[in-house]
Each structure stands twice: as structure tokens, then as C-alpha cells.
Design a protein around this motif. Structure first.
Motif, short mmCIF file in Angstrom:
data_model
loop_
_atom_site.label_atom_id
_atom_site.label_comp_id
_atom_site.label_asym_id
_atom_site.label_seq_id
_atom_site.Cartn_x
_atom_site.Cartn_y
_atom_site.Cartn_z
N GLY A 107 9.49 22.43 -9.80
CA GLY A 107 9.93 22.48 -8.42
C GLY A 107 10.38 21.10 -7.98
N THR A 108 10.41 20.90 -6.68
CA THR A 108 10.89 19.64 -6.12
C THR A 108 9.74 18.87 -5.50
N VAL A 109 9.67 17.61 -5.86
CA VAL A 109 8.69 16.68 -5.28
C VAL A 109 9.43 15.86 -4.22
N ALA A 110 8.95 15.95 -2.98
CA ALA A 110 9.63 15.30 -1.85
C ALA A 110 8.83 14.11 -1.36
N VAL A 111 9.50 12.97 -1.27
CA VAL A 111 8.90 11.75 -0.73
C VAL A 111 9.56 11.49 0.62
N LEU A 114 3.28 3.41 9.95
CA LEU A 114 4.24 3.79 8.92
C LEU A 114 3.69 5.07 8.27
N ASP A 115 4.45 6.16 8.33
CA ASP A 115 4.00 7.44 7.82
C ASP A 115 4.60 7.69 6.43
N VAL A 116 3.74 8.01 5.49
CA VAL A 116 4.14 8.31 4.11
C VAL A 116 3.66 9.72 3.79
N ALA A 152 0.84 -1.21 0.00
CA ALA A 152 0.00 0.00 0.00
C ALA A 152 0.87 1.26 0.00
N ALA A 153 1.93 1.27 0.81
CA ALA A 153 2.82 2.44 0.85
C ALA A 153 3.49 2.65 -0.50
N TYR A 154 3.94 1.58 -1.11
CA TYR A 154 4.59 1.69 -2.43
C TYR A 154 3.62 2.27 -3.46
N ARG A 155 2.38 1.74 -3.48
CA ARG A 155 1.41 2.21 -4.46
C ARG A 155 1.02 3.68 -4.22
N ILE A 156 0.97 4.09 -2.96
CA ILE A 156 0.65 5.49 -2.67
C ILE A 156 1.74 6.40 -3.19
N VAL A 157 3.00 6.04 -2.95
CA VAL A 157 4.10 6.84 -3.49
C VAL A 157 4.07 6.83 -5.01
N GLN A 158 3.83 5.67 -5.60
CA GLN A 158 3.80 5.57 -7.07
C GLN A 158 2.72 6.46 -7.66
N GLU A 159 1.51 6.41 -7.09
CA GLU A 159 0.43 7.22 -7.62
C GLU A 159 0.67 8.71 -7.37
#
Length: 401
Positions: free
Chosen positions: A315-319, A328-330, A296-303
Motif C-alpha cells: 500500500g501507500t505510506v504517507a508522510v 510542528l506536527d508530524v 527529532a522530527a527527522y528521526r521520527i520519520v526515519q524510524e
């Protein structure tokens, strides 16, 4: 049919002169036909009005005792008694066997005390055969019918629940497939759409060549993802090994790919993973993160990266990843505003899919524009908290890329 058969049988018995009593009879002759006809009439009410039929039939049976008597009248009364228990109300079905049982015992004891002969027991036996026996039989048959009906009802309910479960399972599986398809392919197709638009709108050979290179890379990757998904969905494909679900260890590759796709749009990407530091300080639980949480965390970052490629301004996209004792905080932050140049259209399905993923894990999800920490403009923030229970970080190191 029962009424007609009883009446005809009674007439035949009366015609041949066969009665139940010959001595001490108050009403002789054709008087025996009157209770018989009334009893036959009660048979017509045995289903529609069983209580009324029983009351009238009881009166007719008592009246029959003052005549020569007919076997047909008595037999029809036993059927009326049986029907009153079988087709009457539940209260009547409980009371009638008790009342007839009490009457049978009372008749036996009363006539035994009065006549003081062994023959008086026959009166109690006859009462039991005419009243208590049919009532008990009706109660047994009714109980069996009620049990059978309850079993049929449970079977229907079980079938209905099974159908509901099947429908819910199919719906949930379709939703899961839709999320997986969107998350796996949308990133590549968005990059293809952006770079193809740039190649068509900018009259520069080098830019067009670079855009075509990115398009080819994403089309090949998207095709591979599609083939993997089709292989998992194809029935009977048992020889194919199911591909492992992506984990947070692959976020570096995901960010590098987004960095390549967003270079022409003026986007930069950073990845900050604080999980290992939190674990070293004792803030995170021990062990490995659950596989559903990592996926779920991977898919949230991917989307989120896909949406940044579509809509973010230069600009800058920060993950950022963090870990606490329970979650686990994303967090993914991207520049928000009016974007110049080509941009890919969005349908909003990505945000819906992310909410569904977090809801399945009982987590917290937020997405929307907020004021930037520097006070200049706004940023789009996607934040998710995924419960990890007794899980622990799966990655090592703490750094920013």
C-alpha cells in the motif's frame, strides 16, 4: 585519666597540707577528700551523662566550701562545666552559659552590696572563672565543631549530588547514543534483511540481482553512518569535523530511499509538507525551527519509514508535515495487517526511542493502529507534536511527492 589525675593531685595537695581556706571552716581534716572523690567520679560521666555530672559536681563544689577546700576539686569542676556544654544537649548548651553568666553577675552585685568592699569583686571574678568561663569556652568549641560537621555534611552531600548528576548524565548520553545508533543504522539493516530474505526465497535471477543491488547500497550507506558515529565518539579525534545533524530538508532523500527499498514489497511512499503554506497564511511563527526539533522530527520519520519497511502490508505510506503557532506536527500513516512474504523482526526499541525524543522536548507522541478513513481495513499511525515556540518553518514549497 582526667579523674585519676585530678584525684591524685588533690591527694598530694592534702598530704602537704595545702588548702584554700584556714579560717571559718566547719569541717576540718579529711572532710575535704569527700567532695574531691565525688568530683573525680563526675569526671567519669563527663561524656556519657554530662548533665548528671554537672548537677552532682555542683553539689560537691558547694560541699567543698564547708571544708578547707582543694584546688583540684575546683579545677575538676571547671572541666565538668566545660564538658556539660560541649557534650550535652543543644538546649543545655544554650542555657548553661546564660545561667552561669546570670549567677556571676548576681554573685558580684550581691556580695558587693553586702560586704561593701572592693575585695567582694574577687568573689564575682572567681565565680566567673569557675562557672561562666568554662561554659563560654565549651559553647565556642561546640559551635566550631558544629560548623565543621555541617561543612563536612555539605561536602558529602555535594559529592553525592555530583555523583548522581554524573550517573544521570552518563545514562542520558548512553540513551542518546542508543537512539542515534538505532535510527541511523536500523533503516539500512532492515532493508538488507528484507531483500536478502527475498533473494534467498525467490528463485529468480533478476529479482536476486535487484535485491543484491539494494543490499549493497544499504550496506555501504550503513557503513558510512557507522563510521560517522564512531568518529564522533572516538576520544581525541579533534581533527575530524563533526557531521551536521540531519534536517527536514533531507526528508526528500529519505523518502526516495524508502521508496527504493520498499518497491519489491509493494510499498509506495508520499511526502506532504504543509509548513510553507501554513507560514504564508500566518499560522506558523517566524524564524527557523530549533535544531533539536528538526532532528527529532527527522528521526521520527526515519524510524516510521523503517518500521513500515519491516511490517507494513502493500500500500501507500504517507508522510505529512504541518506547522501551527506552537507545534510542528508530524504524521506517518502506513497500511496495517498481515503481511505476506519476508519481513524483518522488530524489538520495539524504535517506538521507545521515539517516545524518549518527544518526551525530551515536552511534546506529544502517539502510535498505534486505527481505522482507515475509507473504512476498509486499518492503518498504523505515528503522530507527534513538537513544541517550536517562536520558531518558524525551515522548508519552502508545499507539495506531495
Amino acid at each position: 585519666m582526667i579523674a585519676a589525675a585530678g584525684l591524685c593531685g588533690g591527694l598530694v595537695l592534702w598530704g602537704v597540707g595545702l588548702g584554700m581556706r584556714t579560717a571559718q571552716v566547719l569541717l576540718l581534716g579529711a572532710w575535704v577528700l569527700l567532695p574531691m572523690v565525688v568530683m573525680a567520679g563526675t569526671e567519669l560521666l563527663r561524656r556519657t551523662a554530662p548533665r548528671t555530672a554537672l548537677i552532682v559536681g555542683t553539689v560537691a563544689l558547694i560541699a567543698d566550701q564547708f571544708t578547707t577546700g582543694s584546688v583540684a576539686t575546683v579545677l575538676m569542676y571547671t572541666d565538668v562545666m566545660y564538658a556539660a556544654v560541649l557534650y550535652g544537649t543543644p538546649a543545655s548548651a544554650r542555657r548553661i552559659p546564660r545561667i552561669t553568666g546570670f549567677i556571676t553577675v548576681a554573685m558580684t552585685v550581691g556580695f558587693s552590696a553586702w560586704l561593701q568592699t572592693v575585695d567582694s569583686l574577687l568573689i564575682g571574678l572567681a565565680t566567673g572563672l569557675v562557672a561562666f568561663g568554662p561554659a563560654t569556652t565549651g559553647a565556642l568549641v561546640r559551635n566550631h565543631r558544629d560548623a565543621a560537621e555541617a561543612a563536612r555534611l555539605r561536602a558529602r552531600q555535594t559529592a553525592l549530588l555530583a555523583e548522581i548528576d554524573r550517573t544521570q548524565a552518563v545514562t542520558a548520553e548512553r540513551s542518546r547514543m542508543a537512539r542515534e545508533l538505532h535510527d541511523m543504522v536500523a533503516n539500512h539493516l532492515s532493508a538488507i534483511a528484507i531483500h536478502s530474505t527475498a533473494a534467498l526465497s525467490l528463485d529468480d535471477e533478476r529479482t536476486s540481482r535487484d535485491a543484491l543491488g539494494v543490499i549493497r547500497e544499504n550496506s555501504v550507506a550503513g557503513l558510512a553512518e557507522m563510521r560517522r558515529l564512531i568518529g564522533l565518539l572516538r576520544e581525541g579525534d579533534t581533527e575530524r569535523e563533526p557531521a551536521a545533524a540531519p534536517t527536514l530538508e533531507a526528508l526528500d532523500i529519505l523518502v526516495d530511499q524508502a521508496r527504493t527499498n520498499g518497491a519489491s514489497s509493494g510499498l509506495g511512499f508520499t511526502l506532504t509538507d504543509r509548513r510553507a503554506t501554513a507560514a504564508a497564511q500566518g499560522a506558523g511563527p517566524g524564524g527557523a525551527l530549533p535544531a533539536p526539533v528538526e532532528l527529532a522530527a527527522y528521526r521520527i520519520v526515519q524510524e516510521s519509514l523503517t518500521n513500515a519497511l519491516k511490517h507494513a502490508v502493500p500500500g501507500t505510506v504517507a508522510v505529512e508535515l504541518g506547522l501551527t503557532d506552537r507545534t510542528l506536527d508530524v504524521r506517518v500513516t502506513s497500511p496495517f495487517g498481515d503481511r505476506p512474504g519476508p519481513r524483518a523482526p522488530g524489538s520495539g526499541a524504535g517506538l521507545v526511542g521515539m517516545r524518549e525524543r518527544i518526551a525530551l522536548l515536552d511534546g506529544v507522541f502517539e502510535a498505534g493502529p486505527v481505522a482507515s478513513t475509507g473504512g476498509a481495513g486499518r492503518v498504523w499511525v505515528v503522530r507527534a507534536e513538537l513544541p517550536v515556540g517562536a520558531a518558524a518553518p525551515a522548508g519552502e514549497g508545499d507539495g506531495t511527492r
